[in-house]
Design an enzyme around this catalytic site. Structure first.
Site, short mmCIF file in Angstrom:
data_model
loop_
_atom_site.label_atom_id
_atom_site.label_comp_id
_atom_site.label_asym_id
_atom_site.label_seq_id
_atom_site.Cartn_x
_atom_site.Cartn_y
_atom_site.Cartn_z
N HIS A 124 10.26 55.32 -36.50
CA HIS A 124 11.44 55.55 -37.35
C HIS A 124 12.70 55.18 -36.56
CE1 HIS A 124 12.92 57.37 -41.04
NE2 HIS A 124 13.75 58.16 -40.38
N SER A 147 16.91 55.91 -43.39
CA SER A 147 16.19 57.12 -43.78
C SER A 147 16.75 57.67 -45.09
CB SER A 147 16.25 58.13 -42.63
OG SER A 147 15.24 59.09 -42.75
N ASP A 172 6.02 53.67 -38.54
CA ASP A 172 6.86 54.82 -38.91
C ASP A 172 5.95 55.90 -39.50
OD1 ASP A 172 8.72 56.63 -39.89
OD2 ASP A 172 10.07 55.07 -40.64
#
Length: 653
Positions: A338, A201, A307
């Site tokens: 995610h 991320s 995601d």
């Protein structure tokens, strides 16, 4: 799709590393490898007695405007035995804003420290696993977070310089100190400077950004669910994806000290990121794709195809730009949202990452560069490989919508058609509603569907949908989605775990200490049975029809043409299923609605989809020739609506 001038060759997975040869640099070898053992770093160094230390690297910036250059905290774990022998080691580095505010990984681990300020718990398994194998692990607190000076600027110069300065220090080009404010210098004589960055991320985003500076010494990056352009995190061609901007995210991770000093930075994040979706210099600074030509590091990219936080549109442009510039690449695409590969494919991930770092940082000729470029999850826990991704036989094929026997229920094929379809934006509905009623005439969408396929049809890469639409109001947002219509069992990416379930038992990956366990909760796939799967999405503000970065009011009754960029995918629509294109307005929970509620009329003769089909138009013709089972007119079931909580590029999974 451009063919890279220089890329890694990938053929088949090998279970063992190739035998060592005398050509390997002896300084990088473990004693076992130096005597002809397989070329794989072995866990022969003590994790418990590893050197744990902290330094503060001078970034050369004064982000908090206190008259002093900012120092970022760098926590280091490295093998004591190699230090005692005077042997230099490579570095695996994770630069993160999450080490104190929010935690890392599926168990939200934070850094902990002893009475001397040295790190006790380093989140995740990287230090436990790799330090005993002869690597140093370095955890960097981004400027404005945890023990670092400065301000968080959400992917901008301060964020990137936080990590780049550390790579420079590791290679003897920057200054560091033994304390946050003292004058005693710290040297990095223990490393050879060969650095690999990894992270999920925001962390992976920093790896992308640092690689895009072309910094010397960064040999590889492993970005997981990472952003490649921050504009595309907040907007899609002018359509807002979230009801907040980067100022909120900065405040979310700022240290208490930064919150008292960084008001000016916060205000800049407000002023230069207008909610109109207009492109500004702030977004230019945070666009790493434009600087792909500077990347010298190899890239091992991992992303969830579902995601809905850091969405798949961050993959296609970055991957293609890297290919154009000859960057060595490898990719994993899962069915998850995610989620970290440690939590969807743990054993294979650790093994592959181990061999990747051994090859890229230790120089081991272990064959990973001869393995397939891509690993793709076709069904939960069922993976296939692709020698090159997308395959060389992929061709952008133009599919065209046509009128059907009901309003809003049309056809999809190769032939150009005349006619129109009309729909009214309904912000209460989403792609799941549209797909569930694909065979019914509903007011909020226009759907176009192929006949049931007689052969499998593979889409691999990014699509574009060109729409000519006439609105009834001065503002309008558009959505375009590709859907596989047919039964399947998939990872439940819209559920809380985004495709995984966390169990209570643990698996261990390296030695542990009292304060830092290498044992993490196991996971398993969380699946759901569906009648359709959304495989690619794209959104745009119709007001950006003329200029991608600048929206203008529309003239009601006037036709406008715009091309929507759809996210990359790799999906096989099986024989017996149908491929659908849906064009609609607001995609609930995925984009915000416009200020008005327009009705839009599509000119079908000037509307089309450019879809990356393996085998091109010929494959489509063969797959749609003949007939199979009759088309269904029932309401279809899919995953639940996308979760509204996905607002932060966080690291919970």
């Amino acid at each position: 799709m451009p063919t890279p001038a220089r890329r890694m060759r990938f053929t088949t997975w090998r279970s063992l590393a190739m035998a060592a040869t005398a050509a390997l640099m002896a300084a990088f070898l473990t004693p076992a490898a130096a005597h002809g053992a397989p070329r794989e770093s072995a866990p022969i160094y003590s994790y418990e007695s590893a050197i744990r230390e902290s330094v503060w690297v001078d970034t050369g910036l004064d982000g908090d405007s206190d008259g002093k250059t900012d120092r970022v905290a760098v926590d280091i774990v490295r093998p004591r035995e190699l230090a005692q022998q005077g042997r230099k080691v490579p570095v695996i580095m994770d630069a993160s804003p999450y080490y104190s505010c929010c935690g890392r990984g599926n168990e939200s681990q934070r850094k902990t420290y002893d009475a001397n300020g040295n790190v006790v718990q380093m989140p995740l398994f990287y230090d436990n696993y790799f330090v005993p194998r002869g690597y140093a692990f370095v955890g960097v607190d981004l400027a404005g977070t945890n023990r670092s000076d400065g301000c968080v600027d959400v992917g901008g110069r301060s964020d990137i310089q936080s990590a780049k300065a550390v790579v420079d220090w590791l290679n003897g080009r920057a200054k560091a100190y033994t304390s946050r404010s003292g004058s005693d210098r710290a040297k990095a004589g223990w490393t050879n400077g060969r650095t690999g960055m990894i992270g999920k991320s925001w962390d992976g985003t920093i790896a992308n950004g640092v690689a895009a500076t072309g910094v010397e010494g960064l040999k590889t990056i492993v970005p997981i669910s990472a952003i490649s352009s921050w504009y595309d995190y907040y907007f899609s061609q002018g359509a807002p994806l979230y009801d907040s901007g980067p100022d909120w995210l900065s405040d979310y991770v700022d240290s208490p000290d930064a919150r008292t000093k960084c008001a000016a930075v916060q205000q800049k994040l407000v002023d230069e990121a207008p909610r109109t979706g207009d492109w500004t210099s702030l977004w230019t600074e945070r666009d790493y794709v434009k600087d792909a030509s500077k990347v010298k590091a190899s890239v091992f990219l991992i992303h969830g195809s579902q995601d809905l936080n850091v969405r798949m549109e961050h993959v296609g442009p970055w991957w293609d730009a890297l290919a154009k510039n000859g960057v060595e690449r490898k990719i994993w695409l899962s069915q998850t949202g995610h989620v970290d590969p440690f939590d969807f494919r743990r054993a294979d991930w650790v093994d592959t990452l181990h061999r990747w770092f051994d090859h890229e940082l230790l120089g081991y000729d272990n064959g990973i560069d001869d393995e397939p470029m891509a690993d793709i999850e076709r069904h939960p826990d069922q993976w296939v490989t692709s020698a090159v991704w997308p395959p060389r036989s992929t061709r952008a094929t133009t599919l065209r919508p046509g009128e059907g026997t009901q309003a809003g229920v049309g056809t999809l094929g190769l032939r150009k058609s005349e006619g129109t379809e009309t729909f009214t934006d309904d912000p209460r509905l989403s792609e799941t509603d549209w797909a569930a009623h694909i065979d019914r005439s509903t007011a909020e969408k226009a759907g176009f569907v192929t006949k049931p396929l007689t052969r499998d049809l593979r889409l691999s890469g990014s699509s574009k949908v060109t729409v000519t639409a006439t609105p009834t109001t001065s503002t309008a947002h558009l959505s375009a989605v590709l859907v596989d219509l047919g039964p399947d069992t998939i990872r439940d990416y819209a559920a809380a775990g985004e495709g995984i379930t966390t169990l209570t038992d643990r698996t261990c990956w390296g030695p542990s200490t009292t304060g830092d366990s290498s044992c993490f909760k196991a996971t398993q796939a969380k699946t759901t049975a569906v009648d359709y799967t959304v495989l690619s999405r794209g959104w745009a503000d119709l007001g950006t029809y003329a200029t991608a970065g600048k929206g203008v009011p529309l003239t009601p009754g006037k036709a406008y043409t715009i091309t929507l960029d759809l996210a990359a995918t790799d999906h096989v629509v099986p024989a017996g299923h149908r491929l659908a294109l849906i064009v609609a307005g607001t995609d609930k929970d995925l984009i915000d609605p416009p200020s008005s509620t327009p009705t839009l009329t599509l000119d079908l003769s000037r509307t089309s989809a450019r879809v990356p089909l393996v085998g091109g138009a010929e494959a489509f013709s063969k797959a749609t020739a003949g007939s199979t089972a009759a088309e269904s007119t029932s309401v279809l079931d899919g995953v639940r609506d996308p979760r509204t909580a996905l607002r932060v590029p966080g690291d919970r999974h």
